[in-house]
Design a protein around this motif. Structure first.
Motif, short mmCIF file in Angstrom:
data_model
loop_
_atom_site.label_atom_id
_atom_site.label_comp_id
_atom_site.label_asym_id
_atom_site.label_seq_id
_atom_site.Cartn_x
_atom_site.Cartn_y
_atom_site.Cartn_z
N SER A 70 23.14 -80.29 -53.78
CA SER A 70 23.92 -79.07 -53.57
C SER A 70 24.16 -78.84 -52.09
O SER A 70 23.40 -79.30 -51.23
N ALA A 71 25.22 -78.09 -51.77
CA ALA A 71 25.51 -77.73 -50.39
C ALA A 71 24.38 -76.91 -49.78
O ALA A 71 24.20 -76.90 -48.56
N LYS A 72 23.60 -76.24 -50.62
CA LYS A 72 22.48 -75.44 -50.14
C LYS A 72 21.15 -76.02 -50.60
O LYS A 72 20.14 -75.32 -50.70
N GLY A 73 21.15 -77.35 -50.88
CA GLY A 73 19.96 -78.01 -51.39
C GLY A 73 19.17 -78.74 -50.32
O GLY A 73 19.30 -78.47 -49.12
N ASN A 74 18.36 -79.71 -50.77
CA ASN A 74 17.43 -80.42 -49.88
C ASN A 74 17.67 -81.92 -49.81
O ASN A 74 16.76 -82.68 -49.48
N ALA A 75 18.90 -82.35 -50.14
CA ALA A 75 19.26 -83.77 -50.08
C ALA A 75 18.31 -84.62 -50.91
O ALA A 75 17.84 -85.68 -50.47
N THR A 76 18.03 -84.17 -52.13
CA THR A 76 17.08 -84.85 -53.01
C THR A 76 17.50 -86.29 -53.31
O THR A 76 16.67 -87.21 -53.31
N HIS A 77 18.80 -86.50 -53.55
CA HIS A 77 19.29 -87.82 -53.96
C HIS A 77 20.10 -88.52 -52.87
O HIS A 77 20.46 -89.68 -53.03
N GLY A 78 20.43 -87.80 -51.83
CA GLY A 78 21.35 -88.35 -50.83
C GLY A 78 22.78 -88.39 -51.35
O GLY A 78 23.59 -89.20 -50.89
N GLY A 79 23.09 -87.54 -52.30
CA GLY A 79 24.43 -87.50 -52.89
C GLY A 79 24.35 -87.37 -54.40
O GLY A 79 23.58 -86.56 -54.94
N VAL A 80 25.11 -88.18 -55.12
CA VAL A 80 25.08 -88.20 -56.58
C VAL A 80 23.97 -89.14 -57.05
O VAL A 80 23.84 -90.26 -56.55
N SER A 81 23.19 -88.68 -58.02
CA SER A 81 22.09 -89.49 -58.53
C SER A 81 22.62 -90.57 -59.48
O SER A 81 23.79 -90.57 -59.86
N ALA A 82 21.72 -91.47 -59.90
CA ALA A 82 22.10 -92.50 -60.87
C ALA A 82 22.53 -91.84 -62.18
O ALA A 82 23.52 -92.26 -62.81
N PHE A 83 21.81 -90.79 -62.59
CA PHE A 83 22.20 -90.06 -63.79
C PHE A 83 23.56 -89.39 -63.58
O PHE A 83 24.40 -89.37 -64.48
N GLY A 84 23.76 -88.88 -62.37
CA GLY A 84 25.03 -88.22 -62.06
C GLY A 84 26.21 -89.17 -62.17
O GLY A 84 27.30 -88.76 -62.59
N ARG A 85 26.01 -90.41 -61.80
CA ARG A 85 27.10 -91.39 -61.93
C ARG A 85 27.49 -91.55 -63.41
O ARG A 85 28.67 -91.63 -63.75
N GLN A 86 26.49 -91.59 -64.28
CA GLN A 86 26.79 -91.68 -65.71
C GLN A 86 27.51 -90.42 -66.21
O GLN A 86 28.43 -90.49 -67.02
#
Length: 584
Positions: free
Chosen positions: A409-425
């Motif tokens: 998220s724009a107000k998050g903590n850069a957990t994934h560095g962008g879109v996660s592997a699940f997010g790609r799916q």
């Protein structure tokens, strides 16, 4: 020609072909005295001379009659006459109160408030300025001697003057005192002068314009002589009688010009489809709000949509983080929306496609589309996307104000560095199902990842420009250019904190952000996503009833009707069509 030759007069009338641009119709409130409806000829003569058609409105306190009258006019003139009963503002009558006009009060207060809600241009004269203040939350002193000595917003050139004669003995056409006009006001634009000489026939006066009106002219003794809207509406009230003065014509010309602009915007809305791409009204369902009423607790309801000539909105199921049983939570919101629509099927319908929107408009129905704000609604299961697609959602905002299992998220903590592997799916499945990928709230890393992953253009349903307001929720110019290069759209939002870092934002800030986006991306990649009922709304665009102002501003800035349609949802619907036709 014989003046009494009726046939000749009729022949001349039929020799005139109807005007291609009919004159605006101006409703004039009539005076009531001794059991008769009366109106000074100066009012209707001035309207005709300015290019309008006068229509006298009798003092009838029947809401159906008033609403039908308002549907037939393009502007409203509140005429002069007797005093307003102070009981309407909760005050007891003063011994100094003169004669009131009980026949006029309720009808005129009703018509003023309903015309205000419909954004009709209004000019109030003498009693009319006092009706404006009473109807819109201001205060009227029952006698000039009771006006509190508060500092007026407009400074008189002669503050040492203790009193001015406000009820002249001279002929009505004779100016008897001066008023000082405030800078940057409607009056200063009309007259282009710091001072104006006026006549005077009053003993009541506006003492406080309230939240919706501001003082724009004062007499030398500080008495308020003119007010106008503080919300960018075409509302002007003057304490004098311009219909009796040689210098009064410009005020009536102003009313006619605003009536023409209002009618032009209405006509544009008749032909185009207006879509707000993001509202959070379902968040307020727990309060028991009613979309079929003009509910003061919400910014979007059927009455306000009708007043602002809004055809459609995308209502989202917003999911806070964390949410227990998020899929069921989103389903419950959609159930409520569908129940609400079913209960008002005569006025509104669910739409799933651009074709549905146009069909509903042609049938006289408002439309609601469904969206999800925060991909946690999937609860980690890619299969739930099909479930929501079958429910009819048109987009899903991948995240909100915190990283989730899909992206940062724009107000998050850069957990994934962008879109996660699940997010790609998730993005790939959204493409396959024809669901738009919405990147409002996403981090820049997530934005660029999604732009690369998605084979369909992405959208930002409610995001403004970071170049004008440095907030992580807004889009940089580079993001805008990348979005446009891939065919996407960014919908300017009406959230104060995303428009200005400091101070109060207004409709002018919304237009600045929109025009910056147009400059960077081009007219084919912009739109409007209000965020109403999610803390969206600014002065001039405070709720759905005021959205017609947006069109009036665009017309004033010389945007074509084709471009206005692009801004009012056409671009967004183009991408929606592309997503829905390219699904697997």
């Amino acid at each position: 020609m014989n003046h009494f030759d009726l046939k000749t007069h009729l022949r001349d009338a039929y020799m005139r072909f109807p005007e291609s641009d009919p004159r605006p119709v101006i409703g004039i409130t009539g005076n009531f005295e001794d059991g008769q409806l009366r109106l000074g000829r100066g009012y209707y003569d001035s309207i005709v001379a300015a290019g309008g058609v006068p229509l006298v409105i009798p003092p009838v306190a029947d809401t159906d009659v008033i609403i039908n009258s308002l549907s037939r006019i393009d502007g409203l003139l509140l005429s002069g006459g007797g005093d307003v009963n102070p009981l309407w503002t909760g005050e007891e009558p003063s011994p100094l109160l003169h004669g009131i006009n009980r026949e006029r009060d309720l009808p005129e207060l009703l018509i003023t408030r309903l015309a205000f809600n419909r954004q009709l241009p209004i000019l109030g004269i003498c009693r009319g300025i006092q009706v404006l203040a009473t109807a819109l939350g201001g205060k009227v002193a029952q006698d000039l001697s009771e006006v509190k000595s508060e500092k007026p917003e407009v400074k008189s050139e002669k503050p040492e003057v203790k009193s001015v004669k406000h009820s002249q003995d001279a002929d009505r056409s004779e100016p008897t005192h001066s008023v000082t006009i405030g800078r940057g006001t409607i009056l200063s634009q009309i007259y282009d002068a710091p001072k104006l000489f006026v006549n005077s026939f009053h003993h009541q006066a506006v003492s406080d314009g309230g939240p919706r009106l501001r003082a724009t002219a004062v007499a030398a003794d500080g008495i308020i002589e003119a007010v106008e809207s503080s919300e960018y509406k075409s509302i002007l009230g003057v304490q004098w009688h311009p219909e009796c003065l040689a210098e009064g014509a410009p005020l009536f010309q102003w009313l006619i010009s605003r009536a023409k602009a209002w009618r032009q915007a209405q006509q544009v809305h008749d032909r185009i489809l207006t879509l707000d791409t993001h509202c959070d009204t379902p968040m307020l369902f727990p309060q028991g709000v009613r979309i079929d009423q003009r509910d003061t607790r919400i910014l979007v309801d059927l009455h306000k949509m009708d007043e602002g000539r809004q055809d459609a909105t995308i209502m989202v199921a917003y999911l806070p983080q964390p949410t227990e049983n998020p899929t069921e939570y989103a389903d419950h919101i959609f159930d409520q929306i569908e129940e609400m629509v079913q209960a008002n099927a005569h006025a509104v319908a669910i739409a799933r496609t651009p074709a549905d929107l146009w069909r509903n408009k042609h049938q006289g129905l408002k439309s609601i589309m469904l969206g999800i704000e925060n991909g946690i609604a999937l609860d980690g299961s890619i299969e739930r996307l099909r479930h929501f697609a079958e429910r009819g959602i048109v987009y899903m905002t991948l995240c909100h104000n915190g990283d989730n299992d899909i992206c940062d998220s724009a107000k998050g903590n850069a957990t994934h560095g962008g879109v996660s592997a699940f997010g790609r799916q998730v993005i790939a499945e959204m493409n396959r199902l024809g669901i738009l990928v919405d990147l409002s709230h996403a981090a820049e890393s997530s934005f660029y990842d999604a732009l690369d992953i998605s084979r369909v253009p992405i959208v930002c349903s409610h995001s403004s420009s970071r170049a004008l307001c440095d907030h992580p929720r807004n889009l940089t110019d580079d993001q805008m250019r990348a979005l446009a290069a891939k065919g996407g759209v960014a919908q300017t939002t009406i959230y104060n904190g995303f428009l200005r870092r400091h101070g109060e934002a207004t409709i002018l800030d919304v237009l600045d952000h929109l025009e910056h986006a147009i400059e960077v991306m081009g007219i084919d990649h912009v739109g409007l996503g209000t965020d109403f009922d999610g803390d969206g709304g600014v002065r001039g665009l405070a709720n759905s009833s005021e959205l017609i102002h947006f069109t009036m501003q665009l017309l004033a800035r010389r945007y074509s009707e084709a471009d206005i349609q692009k801004i009012w949802g056409g671009n967004f619907l183009r991408v929606m069509t592309q997503a829905q036709t390219q699904k697997a």
